[in-house]
Scaffold this motif. Structure first.
Motif, PDB file in Angstrom:
ATOM      1  N   VAL A 331       0.810  -1.219   0.000  1.00  0.00           N
ATOM      2  CA  VAL A 331       0.000   0.000   0.000  1.00  0.00           C
ATOM      3  C   VAL A 331       0.847   1.274   0.000  1.00  0.00           C
ATOM      4  O   VAL A 331       0.402   2.318  -0.489  1.00  0.00           O
ATOM      5  CB  VAL A 331      -0.977  -0.016   1.207  1.00  0.00           C
ATOM      6  N   VAL A 332       2.074   1.211   0.496  1.00  0.00           N
ATOM      7  CA  VAL A 332       2.934   2.402   0.472  1.00  0.00           C
ATOM      8  C   VAL A 332       3.248   2.828  -0.961  1.00  0.00           C
ATOM      9  O   VAL A 332       3.645   3.975  -1.202  1.00  0.00           O
ATOM     10  CB  VAL A 332       4.240   2.177   1.259  1.00  0.00           C
ATOM     11  N   LEU A 333       3.057   1.912  -1.916  1.00  0.00           N
ATOM     12  CA  LEU A 333       3.231   2.241  -3.334  1.00  0.00           C
ATOM     13  C   LEU A 333       1.894   2.362  -4.052  1.00  0.00           C
ATOM     14  O   LEU A 333       1.722   3.238  -4.898  1.00  0.00           O
ATOM     15  CB  LEU A 333       4.073   1.164  -4.034  1.00  0.00           C
ATOM     16  N   SER A 334       0.945   1.462  -3.742  1.00  0.00           N
ATOM     17  CA  SER A 334      -0.326   1.443  -4.474  1.00  0.00           C
ATOM     18  C   SER A 334      -1.255   2.581  -4.078  1.00  0.00           C
ATOM     19  O   SER A 334      -2.020   3.075  -4.907  1.00  0.00           O
ATOM     20  CB  SER A 334      -1.034   0.104  -4.259  1.00  0.00           C
ATOM     21  N   ALA A 335      -1.209   3.008  -2.824  1.00  0.00           N
ATOM     22  CA  ALA A 335      -2.064   4.107  -2.360  1.00  0.00           C
ATOM     23  C   ALA A 335      -1.304   4.911  -1.312  1.00  0.00           C
ATOM     24  O   ALA A 335      -1.636   4.897  -0.127  1.00  0.00           O
ATOM     25  CB  ALA A 335      -3.372   3.561  -1.780  1.00  0.00           C
ATOM     26  N   PRO A 336      -0.251   5.622  -1.730  1.00  0.00           N
ATOM     27  CA  PRO A 336       0.649   6.270  -0.764  1.00  0.00           C
ATOM     28  C   PRO A 336       0.001   7.347   0.097  1.00  0.00           C
ATOM     29  O   PRO A 336       0.539   7.680   1.147  1.00  0.00           O
ATOM     30  CB  PRO A 336       1.744   6.868  -1.657  1.00  0.00           C
ATOM     31  N   GLN A 337      -1.152   7.892  -0.336  1.00  0.00           N
ATOM     32  CA  GLN A 337      -1.813   8.922   0.450  1.00  0.00           C
ATOM     33  C   GLN A 337      -2.882   8.364   1.386  1.00  0.00           C
ATOM     34  O   GLN A 337      -3.536   9.135   2.095  1.00  0.00           O
ATOM     35  CB  GLN A 337      -2.450   9.959  -0.493  1.00  0.00           C
ATOM     36  N   SER A 338      -3.067   7.066   1.393  1.00  0.00           N
ATOM     37  CA  SER A 338      -4.048   6.468   2.293  1.00  0.00           C
ATOM     38  C   SER A 338      -3.538   6.537   3.732  1.00  0.00           C
ATOM     39  O   SER A 338      -2.330   6.592   3.973  1.00  0.00           O
ATOM     40  CB  SER A 338      -4.307   5.011   1.894  1.00  0.00           C
ATOM     41  N   PRO A 339      -4.442   6.546   4.705  1.00  0.00           N
ATOM     42  CA  PRO A 339      -4.014   6.639   6.113  1.00  0.00           C
ATOM     43  C   PRO A 339      -3.036   5.543   6.528  1.00  0.00           C
ATOM     44  O   PRO A 339      -2.041   5.812   7.209  1.00  0.00           O
ATOM     45  CB  PRO A 339      -5.332   6.539   6.884  1.00  0.00           C
ATOM     46  N   SER A 340      -3.290   4.295   6.116  1.00  0.00           N
ATOM     47  CA  SER A 340      -2.389   3.211   6.515  1.00  0.00           C
ATOM     48  C   SER A 340      -1.019   3.373   5.882  1.00  0.00           C
ATOM     49  O   SER A 340       0.011   3.136   6.533  1.00  0.00           O
ATOM     50  CB  SER A 340      -2.981   1.854   6.128  1.00  0.00           C
ATOM     51  N   ALA A 341      -0.978   3.801   4.615  1.00  0.00           N
ATOM     52  CA  ALA A 341       0.305   3.995   3.942  1.00  0.00           C
ATOM     53  C   ALA A 341       1.102   5.109   4.604  1.00  0.00           C
ATOM     54  O   ALA A 341       2.328   5.011   4.751  1.00  0.00           O
ATOM     55  CB  ALA A 341       0.092   4.315   2.466  1.00  0.00           C
ATOM     56  N   MET A 342       0.431   6.162   5.018  1.00  0.00           N
ATOM     57  CA  MET A 342       1.130   7.286   5.649  1.00  0.00           C
ATOM     58  C   MET A 342       1.707   6.874   7.006  1.00  0.00           C
ATOM     59  O   MET A 342       2.817   7.277   7.360  1.00  0.00           O
ATOM     60  CB  MET A 342       0.175   8.468   5.785  1.00  0.00           C
ATOM     61  N   VAL A 343       0.982   6.046   7.758  1.00  0.00           N
ATOM     62  CA  VAL A 343       1.504   5.572   9.045  1.00  0.00           C
ATOM     63  C   VAL A 343       2.708   4.657   8.822  1.00  0.00           C
ATOM     64  O   VAL A 343       3.736   4.775   9.504  1.00  0.00           O
ATOM     65  CB  VAL A 343       0.405   4.828   9.832  1.00  0.00           C
ATOM     66  N   LEU A 344       2.599   3.756   7.845  1.00  0.00           N
ATOM     67  CA  LEU A 344       3.705   2.842   7.552  1.00  0.00           C
ATOM     68  C   LEU A 344       4.926   3.586   7.026  1.00  0.00           C
ATOM     69  O   LEU A 344       6.063   3.263   7.368  1.00  0.00           O
ATOM     70  CB  LEU A 344       3.248   1.792   6.530  1.00  0.00           C
TER      71      LEU A 344
END
Length: 368
Positions: A331-344
């Motif tokens: 998700v850090v690549l597929s949806a970098p602006q999502s809440p989980s990606a930002m936390v990771l």
């Protein structure tokens, strides 16, 4: 500079996709010459069935076409002979576990959990990918032999390449990855006991060529069984990152995974709480699995281990994280602006803040 020197200089930019080193440094350029505006080059592949031969050929063409006056490129693909492969193995790797060396500058992080289903593997895949995206050299070992999932999470369908008795791990999203699942013909179960599990991990560390790494992640199986013990023996400098959910039952079990450090002498660097809450459309949060589990685990481990074990991150329960895992793109690549990606990404950033260095290490010096 002669024309041949110019060709070799251009080929310095071509990186072998498995070894991550220039093909000129690896002895893969057999011959290179310029005939008018036509560049002719012979590339020596490590094995005849090299799965990335087309990638290497395309990269060679692209590199040589950047030279002034070159408008044609002829690439001949050949294979190293046994002597050349032996020289390559000698250059790259020795028969030992390089990451167990006290002088190694690679930071080894084993991601642990008390029970399955808490998202440990997804977190490991995302952290390794996020650090690779920041320019770090990262390796990832799927040490969960019975429940391997890293190849799917990283979108890897390629098998490792063998150069005689040396294994070259596939690279996904900039991360060098190895898993027992890459050696199986189908989704068959692995029915092994302790000694075989230990030997599998030992081979991953000694036979697989990772090269120089900034970070090596290990996705551990749940609990405190054979693999957890083997990691502490084979990688005495490794650190533990403990994953839990807010649920009290999960926290109690995860505490055992952390307090194993009392026996193994590893350091627990922190706690990650997954599935912390579900963000509702109206902005409120639904705490499906309860609350406070991560903080409670952090406090308990700090008390028992005698040093601070911080709660490093709280990940929301989010569809984007699941979708990225299913698609093989973290998700850090597929949806970098999502809440989980930002936390990771923030967690990866904090892990990357500690530089590799020689502080606290003994240097090989003697007084004559």
């Amino acid at each position: 500079m002669s024309s041949n020197e110019a060709l070799f200089r251009a080929l310095d930019s071509v990186i072998d996709p498995e070894l991550r080193r220039p093909i000129t440094e690896l002895g893969m350029v057999g011959d290179a010459r310029l005939d008018g505006t036509r560049a002719e080059v012979t590339i020596l592949l490590t094995i005849a069935g090299c799965p990335l031969r087309s990638t290497i050929e395309a990269d060679v063409r692209a590199a040589l076409l950047t030279l002034p006056g070159v408008d044609q490129v002829a690439v001949a693909l050949d294979v190293m002979d046994p002597q050349q492969r032996a020289a390559l193995r000698e250059q790259l790797a020795s028969r030992r576990t390089p990451f167990s060396d006290p002088a190694s500058l690679t930071r080894v992080i084993a991601v642990a959990s008390g029970k399955g289903g808490v998202g440990k593997s997804s977190i490991t895949a995302n952290l390794s990918t996020a650090l690779a995206a920041r320019g770090f050299k990262v390796g990832l070992i799927d040490a969960d032999v019975h429940g391997f999932s890293i190849p799917s999470l990283m979108g890897i369908n390629q098998n490792p390449t063998r150069v005689d008795d040396m294994i070259l791990p596939p690279v996904a999203h900039g991360v060098k990855v190895i898993s027992i699942g890459m050696f199986l013909d189908s989704n068959q179960p692995v029915i092994w006991r302790g000694p075989m599990l230990h030997r599998a991990l030992e081979q991953f560390l000694s036979d697989v060529y990772f090269g120089d790494l900034d970070f090596l992640f290990l996705d551990l199986p749940p609990g405190t069984g054979d693999i957890a013990i083997s990691v502490s023996q084979l990688l005495p400098n490794s650190e533990l990152l403990v994953v839990t959910t807010p649920q009290s039952t999960a926290t109690e079990v995860a505490e055992r995974a952390g307090t194993i450090a009392l026996q193994t002498k590893q350091k627990v660097i922190g706690v990650v709480e997954n599935m912390s809450h579900l963000q509702m459309p109206d902005g409120s949060r639904m705490e499906i699995f309860g609350s406070g589990g991560g903080a409670k685990l952090s406090e308990s481990l700090s008390d028992q281990l005698g040093y601070p074990v911080p709660l490093l991150a709280q990940l929301p329960l989010e569809e984007a994280l699941r979708e990225g895992s299913d698609q093989g793109t973290p998700v850090v690549l597929s949806a970098p602006q999502s809440p989980s990606a930002m936390v990771l990404s923030a967690l990866a950033e904090s892990l990357g803040q500690r530089p590799r260095g020689l502080a606290g290490r003994s240097l090989p010096m003697s007084i004559q």
